[in-house]
Write a protein that holds these residues in place. Sequence first.
Motif, short mmCIF file in Angstrom:
data_model
loop_
_atom_site.label_atom_id
_atom_site.label_comp_id
_atom_site.label_asym_id
_atom_site.label_seq_id
_atom_site.Cartn_x
_atom_site.Cartn_y
_atom_site.Cartn_z
N ARG A 1 0.84 -1.20 0.00
CA ARG A 1 0.00 0.00 0.00
C ARG A 1 0.87 1.25 0.00
NH1 ARG A 1 -2.21 0.74 4.70
NH2 ARG A 1 -3.92 2.10 4.05
N ALA A 2 0.55 2.16 -0.93
CA ALA A 2 1.32 3.41 -1.03
C ALA A 2 1.20 4.22 0.26
CB ALA A 2 0.84 4.22 -2.22
N GLU A 3 0.02 4.17 0.90
CA GLU A 3 -0.21 4.91 2.14
C GLU A 3 0.69 4.41 3.26
OE1 GLU A 3 -3.84 6.15 5.20
OE2 GLU A 3 -4.24 4.80 3.51
N THR A 4 0.84 3.07 3.34
CA THR A 4 1.73 2.48 4.34
C THR A 4 3.16 2.92 4.11
OG1 THR A 4 0.33 0.52 4.66
CG2 THR A 4 2.64 0.31 5.26
N GLU B 1 15.87 4.19 0.00
CA GLU B 1 15.11 4.95 -0.99
C GLU B 1 13.67 4.45 -1.02
OE1 GLU B 1 16.83 6.16 -4.90
OE2 GLU B 1 18.42 4.76 -4.30
N LEU B 2 12.76 5.39 -1.12
CA LEU B 2 11.35 5.04 -1.31
C LEU B 2 11.14 4.84 -2.80
CD1 LEU B 2 8.61 4.77 0.17
CD2 LEU B 2 8.26 7.21 -0.22
N LEU C 1 10.62 -0.26 -0.32
CA LEU C 1 11.81 0.44 0.12
C LEU C 1 13.05 -0.30 -0.38
CD1 LEU C 1 10.88 1.02 3.90
CD2 LEU C 1 10.66 2.67 2.04
N MET C 2 14.02 0.43 -0.92
CA MET C 2 15.28 -0.15 -1.35
C MET C 2 16.37 0.25 -0.36
SD MET C 2 17.00 -2.06 -3.39
CE MET C 2 16.02 -2.25 -4.88
N LEU C 3 16.95 -0.76 0.30
CA LEU C 3 17.98 -0.52 1.30
C LEU C 3 19.33 -0.92 0.74
CD1 LEU C 3 15.24 -0.92 2.91
CD2 LEU C 3 16.66 -1.65 4.83
#
Length: 321
Positions: A9-12, A36-37, A42-44
């Motif tokens: 979910r984009a909101e989450t 990064e979002l 998320l890319m860590l």
Amino acid sequence: MDKLILIDRAETAQNVAGSFNQHLDLIEKMLGVRIELVLGGLMLSGDSHDLEKAATVCERLIEIERQGHPINLQLVTYLSDIARDGNLEQVTHYAPDSIAVTAKGRPIKSKTNGQRQYVQAIRDNEITFAIGPAGTGKTFLAVAMAVNAFRSHEVSRIILTRPAVEAGEKLGFLPGDLQNKVDPYMRPLYDALHELMGSEQYLKNLEKGLIEVSPLAYMRGRTLDEAFIILDEAQNTTPEQMKMFLTRLGFNSRAVITGDITQIDLPGDKKSGLKEAKKILYDVEGLAFVELTQRDVVRNALVQRIIKAYESEQAKGVHNL
């Protein structure tokens, strides 16, 4: 190394990232990774050791958000701090514990594992001692539990007390009646009751005698049945006062004693009743001692750093003796 954490979910994703990605920036700073979002999650990026810590924090935040709990800087700081010390199991097992609702409908929840243990100790024991620095919620959570017990008719009254050390327990020189004399010392307790009950309900119950706020000196000679009793600032009791207070407990009553043993205002020749009680009563069945630390501070993050600095200086002083 890179790791993608999927979020459906984009909101989450946005709630976890925070306004202007401030939550992600904080995790990056505390755990030494890059986050990064991206579309879908998320890319860590970072060292495998740091990456594991950051991923654990992010995954827990996602789960907490999905459960309907708010994500804020205090929570992100707390989980990142635990992860930085390598306590990933504590991160994965962290869960807010709903305690009470304020007069305005705001839910009160434990914000750290230490606070959750404290609340559970109050539920499980007739007497609970909470020892820790300012800002850990010792007083407020105790009052919240007292209001809960009062609302559910587990007790018939709430009694709040603290030693008026600054006035040497001699309040006669202050102007006004007893209430006027003790008001300055009881203000934190009043504030908590007003927030949890609302002014109207608080005053109504105060007039009926169902809520009592008074200095510790006025507890002598009483037996307190059907009551939830809170002794605040207990580090400023003498051993005699502490024994007197503990032996006031009557039938179907519960007591919470809170204090910070690093802020004792007693004269130099006086022992702290809280410190002595910890030594004497630690293994007594039916009561619990909960130790809160700077990690449980839920005020401005700067408060945590101030407490940590003082603790470090104190440890150096002990080491140099």
